[in-house]
Design a protein around this motif. Structure first.
Motif, PDB file in Angstrom:
ATOM      1  N   LEU A  85       0.826  -1.203   0.000  1.00 11.49           N
ATOM      2  CA  LEU A  85       0.000   0.000   0.000  1.00 11.49           C
ATOM      3  C   LEU A  85       0.863   1.257   0.000  1.00 11.49           C
ATOM      4  CD1 LEU A  85      -2.952   1.065   0.209  1.00 11.49           C
ATOM      5  CD2 LEU A  85      -2.586   1.162   2.668  1.00 11.49           C
ATOM      6  N   MET A  86       1.943   1.247   0.771  1.00 14.72           N
ATOM      7  CA  MET A  86       2.828   2.414   0.839  1.00 14.72           C
ATOM      8  C   MET A  86       3.594   2.624  -0.459  1.00 14.72           C
ATOM      9  SD  MET A  86       2.302   4.050   3.578  1.00 14.72           S
ATOM     10  CE  MET A  86       0.590   3.621   3.270  1.00 14.72           C
ATOM     11  N   VAL A  87       3.926   1.549  -1.148  1.00 17.19           N
ATOM     12  CA  VAL A  87       4.564   1.695  -2.464  1.00 17.19           C
ATOM     13  C   VAL A  87       3.601   2.416  -3.409  1.00 17.19           C
ATOM     14  CG1 VAL A  87       5.408   0.442  -4.489  1.00 17.19           C
ATOM     15  CG2 VAL A  87       6.141  -0.249  -2.215  1.00 17.19           C
ATOM     16  N   GLY A  88       2.356   1.995  -3.410  1.00 18.66           N
ATOM     17  CA  GLY A  88       1.344   2.670  -4.224  1.00 18.66           C
ATOM     18  C   GLY A  88       1.149   4.122  -3.821  1.00 18.66           C
ATOM     19  N   ALA A  89       1.151   4.383  -2.525  1.00 16.64           N
ATOM     20  CA  ALA A  89       0.988   5.756  -2.046  1.00 16.64           C
ATOM     21  C   ALA A  89       2.173   6.618  -2.474  1.00 16.64           C
ATOM     22  CB  ALA A  89       0.849   5.765  -0.524  1.00 16.64           C
ATOM     23  N   MET A  90       3.381   6.058  -2.417  1.00 14.16           N
ATOM     24  CA  MET A  90       4.562   6.827  -2.814  1.00 14.16           C
ATOM     25  C   MET A  90       4.524   7.147  -4.310  1.00 14.16           C
ATOM     26  SD  MET A  90       7.558   5.239  -0.317  1.00 14.16           S
ATOM     27  CE  MET A  90       8.159   4.218  -1.575  1.00 14.16           C
ATOM     28  N   ILE A  91       4.103   6.186  -5.117  1.00 20.26           N
ATOM     29  CA  ILE A  91       3.982   6.436  -6.560  1.00 20.26           C
ATOM     30  C   ILE A  91       2.960   7.532  -6.820  1.00 20.26           C
ATOM     31  CG2 ILE A  91       3.191   5.410  -8.735  1.00 20.26           C
ATOM     32  CD1 ILE A  91       4.441   2.742  -7.697  1.00 20.26           C
ATOM     33  N   THR A  92       1.825   7.449  -6.144  1.00 23.32           N
ATOM     34  CA  THR A  92       0.771   8.458  -6.318  1.00 23.32           C
ATOM     35  C   THR A  92       1.263   9.847  -5.929  1.00 23.32           C
ATOM     36  OG1 THR A  92      -0.945   6.809  -5.932  1.00 23.32           O
ATOM     37  CG2 THR A  92      -1.566   9.115  -5.607  1.00 23.32           C
ATOM     38  N   HIS A  93       1.929   9.958  -4.778  1.00 24.55           N
ATOM     39  CA  HIS A  93       2.406  11.269  -4.334  1.00 24.55           C
ATOM     40  C   HIS A  93       3.547  11.782  -5.218  1.00 24.55           C
ATOM     41  CE1 HIS A  93      -0.220  11.733  -0.957  1.00 24.55           C
ATOM     42  NE2 HIS A  93       0.132  10.560  -0.450  1.00 24.55           N
ATOM     43  N   LEU A  94       4.384  10.884  -5.737  1.00 29.29           N
ATOM     44  CA  LEU A  94       5.437  11.299  -6.670  1.00 29.29           C
ATOM     45  C   LEU A  94       4.831  11.900  -7.931  1.00 29.29           C
ATOM     46  CD1 LEU A  94       8.175   8.515  -6.547  1.00 29.29           C
ATOM     47  CD2 LEU A  94       8.498  10.957  -6.144  1.00 29.29           C
ATOM     48  N   ARG A  95       3.775  11.292  -8.421  1.00 25.05           N
ATOM     49  CA  ARG A  95       3.103  11.811  -9.628  1.00 25.05           C
ATOM     50  C   ARG A  95       2.534  13.203  -9.403  1.00 25.05           C
ATOM     51  NH1 ARG A  95      -0.050   6.380 -11.673  1.00 25.05           N
ATOM     52  NH2 ARG A  95       1.800   5.372 -12.523  1.00 25.05           N
ATOM     53  N   HIS A  96       2.228  13.526  -8.162  1.00 20.01           N
ATOM     54  CA  HIS A  96       1.681  14.851  -7.846  1.00 20.01           C
ATOM     55  C   HIS A  96       2.753  15.810  -7.328  1.00 20.01           C
ATOM     56  CE1 HIS A  96      -2.151  12.686  -8.087  1.00 20.01           C
ATOM     57  NE2 HIS A  96      -2.649  13.860  -8.401  1.00 20.01           N
ATOM     58  N   GLY A  97       4.005  15.384  -7.336  1.00 14.30           N
ATOM     59  CA  GLY A  97       5.106  16.248  -6.898  1.00 14.30           C
ATOM     60  C   GLY A  97       5.081  16.564  -5.411  1.00 14.30           C
ATOM     61  N   VAL A 102       5.872  11.570   0.152  1.00 12.42           N
ATOM     62  CA  VAL A 102       6.635  10.385  -0.234  1.00 12.42           C
ATOM     63  C   VAL A 102       7.562   9.983   0.909  1.00 12.42           C
ATOM     64  CG1 VAL A 102       8.366   9.470  -1.834  1.00 12.42           C
ATOM     65  CG2 VAL A 102       6.496  10.889  -2.706  1.00 12.42           C
ATOM     66  N   ALA A 103       8.218  10.974   1.510  1.00 13.84           N
ATOM     67  CA  ALA A 103       9.114  10.693   2.636  1.00 13.84           C
ATOM     68  C   ALA A 103       8.339  10.117   3.816  1.00 13.84           C
ATOM     69  CB  ALA A 103       9.849  11.969   3.046  1.00 13.84           C
ATOM     70  N   LEU A 104       7.165  10.641   4.073  1.00  8.93           N
ATOM     71  CA  LEU A 104       6.332  10.130   5.159  1.00  8.93           C
ATOM     72  C   LEU A 104       5.907   8.683   4.881  1.00  8.93           C
ATOM     73  CD1 LEU A 104       4.998  10.944   7.837  1.00  8.93           C
ATOM     74  CD2 LEU A 104       3.037  11.732   6.524  1.00  8.93           C
ATOM     75  N   ASN A 105       5.479   8.411   3.641  1.00 13.68           N
ATOM     76  CA  ASN A 105       5.102   7.043   3.269  1.00 13.68           C
ATOM     77  C   ASN A 105       6.293   6.100   3.360  1.00 13.68           C
ATOM     78  OD1 ASN A 105       2.956   8.421   0.767  1.00 13.68           O
ATOM     79  ND2 ASN A 105       2.329   7.534   2.706  1.00 13.68           N
ATOM     80  N   LEU A 106       7.486   6.584   3.057  1.00 10.65           N
ATOM     81  CA  LEU A 106       8.690   5.758   3.169  1.00 10.65           C
ATOM     82  C   LEU A 106       8.949   5.394   4.627  1.00 10.65           C
ATOM     83  CD1 LEU A 106      10.983   4.453   1.619  1.00 10.65           C
ATOM     84  CD2 LEU A 106      12.272   6.572   1.878  1.00 10.65           C
ATOM     85  N   TYR A 108       6.584   5.056   6.946  1.00  6.82           N
ATOM     86  CA  TYR A 108       5.582   4.036   7.267  1.00  6.82           C
ATOM     87  C   TYR A 108       5.970   2.691   6.651  1.00  6.82           C
ATOM     88  CZ  TYR A 108       2.654   8.095   8.414  1.00  6.82           C
ATOM     89  OH  TYR A 108       2.151   9.265   8.936  1.00  6.82           O
ATOM     90  N   LEU A 109       6.505   2.723   5.447  1.00  2.00           N
ATOM     91  CA  LEU A 109       6.955   1.502   4.791  1.00  2.00           C
ATOM     92  C   LEU A 109       8.066   0.840   5.606  1.00  2.00           C
ATOM     93  CD1 LEU A 109       7.490   0.870   1.075  1.00  2.00           C
ATOM     94  CD2 LEU A 109       9.370   0.417   2.604  1.00  2.00           C
ATOM     95  N   ALA A 110       9.014   1.630   6.079  1.00  2.00           N
ATOM     96  CA  ALA A 110      10.122   1.078   6.873  1.00  2.00           C
ATOM     97  C   ALA A 110       9.606   0.443   8.169  1.00  2.00           C
ATOM     98  CB  ALA A 110      11.140   2.174   7.176  1.00  2.00           C
TER      99      ALA A 110
END
Length: 125
Positions: A85-97, A102-106, A108-110
């Motif tokens: 889920l966090m990988v998907g969230a990071m991709i989504t937030h990257l697409r929106h700049g 992305v750092a926050l999702n990373l 949570y992923l860790a």
């Protein structure tokens, strides 16, 4: 180690509960107007609500199985799903700049990787 795993599970459960409640119960238009929630404007209401329900289930799955001693293997399985889920969230937030999200999702992923590793490994007892 067990205490650190419980802390990680609790933190992730709070994050999942917060995200789940907001996505499941806050109107999509209001979510789209919040920082980090712009992506919801591009998705269907059903998708956002379903994601919210899945996050609510994740909040329960990160804590309840171990706390109740019923199928505790569900904790690391849920944590592994949270990683996806966090990988998907990071991709989504990257697409929106939105680098800060992305750092926050990373983060949570860790935490989820740590929890999955710890609960699948020797600390699973």
């Amino acid at each position: 180690m067990n205490i650190a795993l419980w802390i990680a599970a609790g933190l992730l459960a709070v994050v999942a509960l917060t995200g789940g409640v907001s996505k499941a119960f806050v109107p999509k238009a209001k979510l789209a107007a919040t920082p980090g929630g712009e992506w919801t404007g591009e998705r269907s209401t059903g998708f956002v609500k379903t994601l919210g329900v899945l996050e609510l289930l994740a909040a329960a799955g990160l804590v309840l199985p171990a706390a109740l001693g019923i199928a505790p293997v569900l904790v690391p399985v849920t944590a592994a799903c949270w990683v996806l889920l966090m990988v998907g969230a990071m991709i989504t937030h990257l697409r929106h700049g939105e680098a800060k999200f992305v750092a926050l999702n990373l983060t949570y992923l860790a935490l989820a990787v740590f929890l999955a590793w710890g609960r699948f490994g020797t600390a699973s007892a």
